[in-house]
Design a protein around this motif. Structure first.
Motif, mmCIF file in Angstrom:
data_model
loop_
_atom_site.group_PDB
_atom_site.id
_atom_site.type_symbol
_atom_site.label_atom_id
_atom_site.label_comp_id
_atom_site.label_asym_id
_atom_site.label_seq_id
_atom_site.Cartn_x
_atom_site.Cartn_y
_atom_site.Cartn_z
ATOM 1 N N ASP A 121 0.813 -1.221 0.000
ATOM 2 C CA ASP A 121 0.000 0.000 0.000
ATOM 3 C C ASP A 121 0.846 1.271 0.000
ATOM 4 O O ASP A 121 0.339 2.356 -0.261
ATOM 5 C CB ASP A 121 -0.924 0.039 1.217
ATOM 6 N N VAL A 122 2.117 1.141 0.325
ATOM 7 C CA VAL A 122 2.985 2.310 0.453
ATOM 8 C C VAL A 122 3.548 2.679 -0.914
ATOM 9 O O VAL A 122 4.225 1.879 -1.559
ATOM 10 C CB VAL A 122 4.145 2.043 1.437
ATOM 11 N N LEU A 123 3.244 3.882 -1.351
ATOM 12 C CA LEU A 123 3.781 4.394 -2.609
ATOM 13 C C LEU A 123 4.919 5.351 -2.294
ATOM 14 O O LEU A 123 4.789 6.237 -1.444
ATOM 15 C CB LEU A 123 2.686 5.113 -3.394
ATOM 16 N N ILE A 124 6.029 5.173 -2.981
ATOM 17 C CA ILE A 124 7.231 5.972 -2.730
ATOM 18 C C ILE A 124 7.720 6.518 -4.059
ATOM 19 O O ILE A 124 7.888 5.769 -5.022
ATOM 20 C CB ILE A 124 8.344 5.113 -2.086
ATOM 21 N N THR B 162 8.785 11.204 -1.627
ATOM 22 C CA THR B 162 7.414 11.526 -1.257
ATOM 23 C C THR B 162 6.649 10.221 -1.106
ATOM 24 O O THR B 162 6.754 9.341 -1.958
ATOM 25 C CB THR B 162 6.750 12.404 -2.336
ATOM 26 N N LEU B 163 5.886 10.118 -0.017
ATOM 27 C CA LEU B 163 5.119 8.918 0.264
ATOM 28 C C LEU B 163 3.625 9.243 0.288
ATOM 29 O O LEU B 163 3.254 10.411 0.418
ATOM 30 C CB LEU B 163 5.519 8.323 1.621
ATOM 31 N N ASN B 164 2.808 8.229 0.226
ATOM 32 C CA ASN B 164 1.367 8.426 0.340
ATOM 33 C C ASN B 164 0.899 8.251 1.782
ATOM 34 O O ASN B 164 -0.291 8.135 2.043
ATOM 35 C CB ASN B 164 0.609 7.470 -0.593
ATOM 36 N N VAL B 165 1.827 8.230 2.711
ATOM 37 C CA VAL B 165 1.534 8.139 4.144
ATOM 38 C C VAL B 165 2.361 9.194 4.870
ATOM 39 O O VAL B 165 3.438 9.585 4.400
ATOM 40 C CB VAL B 165 1.858 6.732 4.700
ATOM 41 N N PRO B 166 1.884 9.675 6.020
ATOM 42 C CA PRO B 166 2.634 10.695 6.748
ATOM 43 C C PRO B 166 3.875 10.127 7.437
ATOM 44 O O PRO B 166 3.867 8.999 7.915
ATOM 45 C CB PRO B 166 1.632 11.213 7.782
ATOM 46 N N LEU B 167 4.918 10.930 7.443
ATOM 47 C CA LEU B 167 6.141 10.591 8.171
ATOM 48 C C LEU B 167 6.279 11.455 9.423
ATOM 49 O O LEU B 167 6.881 11.054 10.405
ATOM 50 C CB LEU B 167 7.356 10.790 7.271
ATOM 51 N N TYR C 49 15.777 14.177 6.899
ATOM 52 C CA TYR C 49 14.860 15.279 7.190
ATOM 53 C C TYR C 49 13.438 14.812 6.890
ATOM 54 O O TYR C 49 13.170 14.308 5.796
ATOM 55 C CB TYR C 49 15.229 16.478 6.315
ATOM 56 N N LEU C 50 12.536 14.942 7.870
ATOM 57 C CA LEU C 50 11.148 14.526 7.703
ATOM 58 C C LEU C 50 10.229 15.730 7.811
ATOM 59 O O LEU C 50 10.361 16.538 8.730
ATOM 60 C CB LEU C 50 10.756 13.494 8.768
ATOM 61 N N PHE C 51 9.276 15.815 6.878
ATOM 62 C CA PHE C 51 8.288 16.890 6.870
ATOM 63 C C PHE C 51 7.034 16.358 6.186
ATOM 64 O O PHE C 51 7.092 15.958 5.020
ATOM 65 C CB PHE C 51 8.844 18.108 6.118
ATOM 66 N N GLN C 52 5.947 16.311 6.917
ATOM 67 C CA GLN C 52 4.675 15.804 6.409
ATOM 68 C C GLN C 52 4.863 14.413 5.800
ATOM 69 O O GLN C 52 5.245 13.484 6.494
ATOM 70 C CB GLN C 52 4.058 16.796 5.429
ATOM 71 N N ASN C 53 4.608 14.250 4.507
ATOM 72 C CA ASN C 53 4.761 12.940 3.859
ATOM 73 C C ASN C 53 6.042 12.883 3.018
ATOM 74 O O ASN C 53 6.148 12.094 2.097
ATOM 75 C CB ASN C 53 3.551 12.630 2.981
ATOM 76 N N GLN C 54 7.009 13.745 3.365
ATOM 77 C CA GLN C 54 8.257 13.817 2.605
ATOM 78 C C GLN C 54 9.451 13.504 3.491
ATOM 79 O O GLN C 54 9.445 13.797 4.679
ATOM 80 C CB GLN C 54 8.456 15.225 2.052
ATOM 81 N N ARG D 75 9.277 0.210 3.269
ATOM 82 C CA ARG D 75 8.238 -0.833 3.224
ATOM 83 C C ARG D 75 8.312 -1.782 4.418
ATOM 84 O O ARG D 75 7.294 -2.310 4.854
ATOM 85 C CB ARG D 75 8.336 -1.602 1.917
ATOM 86 N N THR D 76 9.503 -2.005 4.959
ATOM 87 C CA THR D 76 9.616 -2.915 6.104
ATOM 88 C C THR D 76 9.469 -2.212 7.446
ATOM 89 O O THR D 76 9.208 -2.858 8.450
ATOM 90 C CB THR D 76 10.957 -3.672 6.089
ATOM 91 N N ARG D 77 9.631 -0.894 7.471
ATOM 92 C CA ARG D 77 9.597 -0.167 8.750
ATOM 93 C C ARG D 77 8.385 0.750 8.932
ATOM 94 O O ARG D 77 8.136 1.231 10.026
ATOM 95 C CB ARG D 77 10.861 0.676 8.926
ATOM 96 N N ILE D 78 7.626 1.014 7.872
ATOM 97 C CA ILE D 78 6.534 1.990 7.966
ATOM 98 C C ILE D 78 5.453 1.539 8.948
ATOM 99 O O ILE D 78 4.825 2.368 9.606
ATOM 100 C CB ILE D 78 5.936 2.323 6.568
ATOM 101 N N GLN D 79 5.256 0.237 9.083
ATOM 102 C CA GLN D 79 4.226 -0.252 10.002
ATOM 103 C C GLN D 79 4.530 0.069 11.451
ATOM 104 O O GLN D 79 3.614 0.173 12.259
ATOM 105 C CB GLN D 79 4.025 -1.756 9.823
ATOM 106 N N VAL D 80 5.795 0.221 11.794
ATOM 107 C CA VAL D 80 6.152 0.538 13.186
ATOM 108 C C VAL D 80 6.546 2.012 13.354
ATOM 109 O O VAL D 80 6.933 2.422 14.442
ATOM 110 C CB VAL D 80 7.292 -0.379 13.698
#
Length: 192
Positions: free
Chosen positions: A8-11, A25-30, A63-68, A91-96
């Motif tokens: 489900d994660v688009l990068i 840029t991701l389709n999920v917030p960072l 550097y993390l900002f919103q979904n970037q 993809r392996t770490r976004i769930q946590v």
């Protein structure tokens, strides 16, 4: 984000004006609120995603900002290899990953909260309208640290840190905009 599957994660990777920074840029917030910069894995003890990104050869800053996210690197591996490794890690770490994390405040004698100084608030409002959208689109940003004796001290963030154009054309544009909008022709902007 336990309900999110890796598929489900688009990068998407983007080049930035800084040859040593790549924006993803991701389709999920960072980062839900604010922004965060990390210079070493030890600065992110509860963020396995950030810690793992530092395992990529040559990564100097995350550097993390919103979904970037913008990764500043030393050019040790190709962009293609970087993209593959970042994709695998995300993809392996976004769930946590917790996008609601709060970055610990690093003490700084120069840092002033926006609400503490009306001049800094005015400068931030001008930068929000004029400069920040472009910097953020390129995976960077800047923070106003202090204003004293018509000198505005700033810190570049993300892709802007170490970017050659940040120290020349971008800096000159920021200075010109602030001089014009604040009606202070002798104002100078100093990156620290």
């Amino acid at each position: 984000m336990a309900h999110l599957s890796p598929e489900d994660v688009l990068i998407r990777m983007w080049r930035t004006p800084n040859p040593y920074a790549l924006k993803f840029t991701l389709n999920v917030p960072l980062k839900q609120t604010g922004k965060a910069t990390f210079h070493a894995p030890e600065e992110a003890p509860n963020l396995p995603l950030v810690q793992s990104l530092f395992s990529i050869p040559g990564i100097k800053r995350v550097y993390l900002f919103q979904n970037q996210m913008t990764l500043t690197h030393e050019g040790q591996i190709s962009e293609k290899e970087m993209e593959e490794q970042v994709t695998a890690i995300v993809r392996t770490r976004i769930q946590v990953h917790d996008p609601n994390f709060m970055e610990e405040q690093k003490p700084s004698v120069n840092t002033v909260k926006k609400s503490d100084d009306p001049i800094i608030s005015q400068i931030d409002e001008i930068l929000d309208r004029t400069v920040r959208p472009g910097l953020q689109a390129d995976g960077g940003d800047l923070e106003v640290l202090s204003v004293e004796n018509n000198q505005v001290k700033i810190a570049y963030q993300g892709a802007c840190g170490g970017c050659p154009s940040a120290m020349t054309g971008t800096l000159e544009a920021i200075e010109n905009i602030l001089q014009h909008e604040m009606n202070k022709p002798d104002l100078t902007v100093i990156p620290v």
